[in-house]
Design a protein around this motif. Structure first.
Motif, mmCIF file in Angstrom:
data_model
loop_
_atom_site.group_PDB
_atom_site.id
_atom_site.type_symbol
_atom_site.label_atom_id
_atom_site.label_comp_id
_atom_site.label_asym_id
_atom_site.label_seq_id
_atom_site.Cartn_x
_atom_site.Cartn_y
_atom_site.Cartn_z
ATOM 1 N N ALA A 210 0.868 -1.165 -0.002
ATOM 2 C CA ALA A 210 0.128 -0.060 0.023
ATOM 3 C C ALA A 210 0.995 1.309 0.168
ATOM 4 O O ALA A 210 0.339 2.335 -0.714
ATOM 5 N N SER A 211 1.914 1.266 0.912
ATOM 6 C CA SER A 211 2.933 2.351 0.765
ATOM 7 C C SER A 211 3.378 2.741 -0.616
ATOM 8 O O SER A 211 3.638 3.844 -1.007
ATOM 9 N N ARG A 212 3.769 1.199 -1.022
ATOM 10 C CA ARG A 212 4.599 1.632 -2.492
ATOM 11 C C ARG A 212 3.580 2.288 -3.498
ATOM 12 O O ARG A 212 4.001 2.885 -4.305
ATOM 13 N N GLN A 213 2.348 1.658 -3.604
ATOM 14 C CA GLN A 213 1.298 2.192 -4.278
ATOM 15 C C GLN A 213 0.942 3.595 -4.282
ATOM 16 O O GLN A 213 0.845 4.058 -5.229
ATOM 17 N N GLY A 214 1.093 3.876 -3.062
ATOM 18 C CA GLY A 214 0.633 5.386 -3.169
ATOM 19 C C GLY A 214 1.870 6.267 -3.320
ATOM 20 O O GLY A 214 1.490 7.093 -3.979
ATOM 21 N N ASP A 215 3.054 6.033 -3.191
ATOM 22 C CA ASP A 215 4.178 6.642 -3.813
ATOM 23 C C ASP A 215 4.211 6.440 -5.390
ATOM 24 O O ASP A 215 4.286 7.703 -5.937
ATOM 25 N N LEU A 216 3.724 5.535 -5.898
ATOM 26 C CA LEU A 216 3.645 5.310 -7.058
ATOM 27 C C LEU A 216 2.467 6.240 -7.820
ATOM 28 O O LEU A 216 2.663 6.698 -8.781
ATOM 29 N N ASP A 217 1.563 5.929 -7.384
ATOM 30 C CA ASP A 217 0.401 7.061 -7.799
ATOM 31 C C ASP A 217 0.646 8.632 -7.680
ATOM 32 O O ASP A 217 0.359 9.296 -8.561
ATOM 33 N N ALA A 218 1.320 8.994 -6.707
ATOM 34 C CA ALA A 218 1.745 10.319 -6.641
ATOM 35 C C ALA A 218 2.928 10.479 -7.665
ATOM 36 O O ALA A 218 2.823 11.800 -8.288
ATOM 37 N N ALA A 221 1.067 11.099 -10.923
ATOM 38 C CA ALA A 221 0.494 12.407 -10.959
ATOM 39 C C ALA A 221 1.378 13.514 -11.363
ATOM 40 O O ALA A 221 0.913 14.199 -12.057
ATOM 41 N N GLN A 222 2.612 13.619 -10.787
ATOM 42 C CA GLN A 222 3.547 14.513 -11.077
ATOM 43 C C GLN A 222 4.034 14.245 -12.717
ATOM 44 O O GLN A 222 4.079 15.287 -13.227
ATOM 45 N N ARG A 223 4.212 13.106 -12.908
ATOM 46 C CA ARG A 223 4.422 12.836 -14.459
ATOM 47 C C ARG A 223 3.368 13.576 -15.413
ATOM 48 O O ARG A 223 3.948 13.982 -16.289
ATOM 49 N N ALA A 224 2.325 13.103 -14.898
ATOM 50 C CA ALA A 224 1.260 13.701 -15.893
ATOM 51 C C ALA A 224 1.074 15.243 -15.973
ATOM 52 O O ALA A 224 0.643 15.758 -16.797
ATOM 53 N N ASP A 225 1.080 15.655 -14.751
ATOM 54 C CA ASP A 225 1.336 17.199 -14.518
ATOM 55 C C ASP A 225 2.273 17.717 -15.605
ATOM 56 O O ASP A 225 2.203 18.711 -16.273
ATOM 57 N N LEU A 226 3.496 17.270 -15.261
ATOM 58 C CA LEU A 226 4.625 17.743 -16.117
ATOM 59 C C LEU A 226 4.439 17.553 -17.674
ATOM 60 O O LEU A 226 4.792 18.378 -18.378
ATOM 61 N N SER A 227 3.890 16.341 -18.174
ATOM 62 C CA SER A 227 3.868 16.112 -19.443
ATOM 63 C C SER A 227 2.724 17.168 -19.947
ATOM 64 O O SER A 227 2.672 17.384 -21.254
ATOM 65 N N ASP A 228 1.590 17.150 -19.299
ATOM 66 C CA ASP A 228 0.741 18.236 -19.735
ATOM 67 C C ASP A 228 1.104 19.666 -19.910
ATOM 68 O O ASP A 228 0.804 20.442 -20.771
ATOM 69 N N ARG A 229 2.112 20.091 -19.071
ATOM 70 C CA ARG A 229 2.631 21.362 -19.117
ATOM 71 C C ARG A 229 3.497 21.679 -20.146
ATOM 72 O O ARG A 229 3.794 22.743 -20.741
ATOM 73 N N VAL A 230 4.257 20.488 -20.542
ATOM 74 C CA VAL A 230 5.105 20.505 -21.626
ATOM 75 C C VAL A 230 4.180 20.622 -22.939
ATOM 76 O O VAL A 230 4.509 21.247 -23.957
ATOM 77 N N ALA A 231 3.381 19.665 -23.084
ATOM 78 C CA ALA A 231 2.322 19.704 -24.431
ATOM 79 C C ALA A 231 1.476 20.704 -24.468
ATOM 80 O O ALA A 231 1.553 21.312 -25.533
ATOM 81 N N MET A 232 1.088 21.403 -23.464
ATOM 82 C CA MET A 232 0.120 22.560 -23.660
ATOM 83 C C MET A 232 0.759 23.880 -22.845
ATOM 84 O O MET A 232 1.040 23.774 -21.538
ATOM 85 N N SER A 233 1.195 24.810 -23.397
ATOM 86 C CA SER A 233 1.834 26.067 -23.008
ATOM 87 C C SER A 233 0.597 26.801 -22.355
ATOM 88 O O SER A 233 -0.500 26.744 -22.694
#
Length: 320
Positions: A210-218, A221-233
């Motif tokens: 559960a601890s590892r899965q929580g870290d993985l989900d976080a 989420a950070q990677r998705a936000d970074l990719s969105d800011r790269v793709a959409m200015s």
């Protein structure tokens, strides 16, 4: 018996001639084979010179060979590396126009046509002291930012533009590596949970999973936000109808029209100043009027009180 016969001069000359001929033939054969071997060696050396230098690590030869044989490969490699970079683009722009509300609606349409979206939109009608304005936060595809800025020039005067680029390639690669490691770890913990023998081991593995899965989900989420800011200015656009800015950007009028506009502007400025002055004085006039009414009422009461007061040394019965 033939060998024991004494040699005559003729037989000596014939034998010497035979020895010379044999030696000449042998020398010619040796030199021919040696030259063939030498030529073969030279051919092999000339055929293998460039690969051997490249394999042996001859830096000068390798650099010359690479530069002469693969310029297109270097260009393609550089283009691929540039395409693999992750860059976040943010910017601001100021648009001066006569109708900010209409300009804001057109900007929203341009954004949707470019494949973007409007995240925030604020509009102000304006007042006597503040001009009408609008503020929009646009999310645009990274390759459509410049074309959108050029389209803004058709809506008014673009007074200010600022673009900032931030390279986040290293951050993205770090997140990808951490996500991959956590995915491997969670998969391994899932296998261990299936193989747990008793309840205590099962609970411990479940807690760690559960601890590892929580870290993985976080991290995801950070990677998705970074990719969105790269793709959409992100582009902040402020639209204003500031008359001073419009006058500064527009060429001044001359002749009769210029004088008429200057006189009208002066009259309008005087009217605005007079209105401000009257508005500032009115509250004081109201207070002064109330004080004057109160004073007059008080004075009347005093006079009436003095008129009904009896004379000194008389009583009410004396008059009767």
């Amino acid at each position: 018996m033939e060998a024991l016969r004494p040699r005559t001069p003729a037989r000596r000359r014939a034998g010497a001639l035979a020895v010379v001929v044999t030696a000449t033939l042998l020398a010619a054969g040796c030199s021919g084979s040696g030259s063939d071997a030498a030529s073969d060696g030279a051919f092999e050396t000339s055929e293998q010179r460039v690969p051997a230098g490249a394999v042996a690590g001859d830096e000068l030869g390798a650099a010359a060979y690479d530069g002469a044989e693969s310029p297109a490969g270097d260009v393609d490699r550089a283009a691929a590396e540039a395409a693999a970079r992750e860059v976040i683009t943010t910017g601001t722009a100021t648009l001066v126009t006569e109708d900010p509300a209409d300009a804001a609606a057109r900007i929203a349409t341009l954004t949707e046509q470019a494949g973007g979206r409007v995240e925030r939109r604020q509009e102000s009608r304006g007042s006597d002291t503040e001009p009408a304005s609008a503020r929009l936060t646009l999310r645009l595809p990274a390759d459509r930012v410049n074309s959108t800025l050029e389209a803004l020039r058709s809506l008014g005067d673009v007074a200010d533009v600022s673009l900032t680029k931030e390279d986040v390639t290293a951050t993205g690669r770090d997140l990808d590596a951490r996500i991959a490691a956590l995915e491997t770890s969670t998969a391994r913990l899932t296998e261990l949970m299936a193989q747990a023998g008793d309840t205590e081991d099962l609970l411990r593995v479940e807690q760690e999973l559960a601890s590892r899965q929580g870290d993985l989900d976080a991290l995801k989420a950070q990677r998705a936000d970074l990719s969105d800011r790269v793709a959409m200015s992100t582009l902040e656009v402020w639209v204003t109808a500031d008359e001073a800015a419009v006058a500064a950007l527009a060429p001044p009028a001359t002749g009769f029209r210029g004088g008429l506009e200057a006189g009208w502007d002066a009259l309008a400025a005087f009217g605005r100043a007079a209105a401000v002055t009257v508005g500032a004085v009115l509250p004081w006039l109201a207070v002064a009027g109330v004080l004057a009414l109160a004073w007059r009422a008080g004075a009347g009461l005093v006079r009436r009180a003095r008129g009904t007061r009896p004379a000194v040394g008389t009583t009410p019965g004396d008059g009767a």
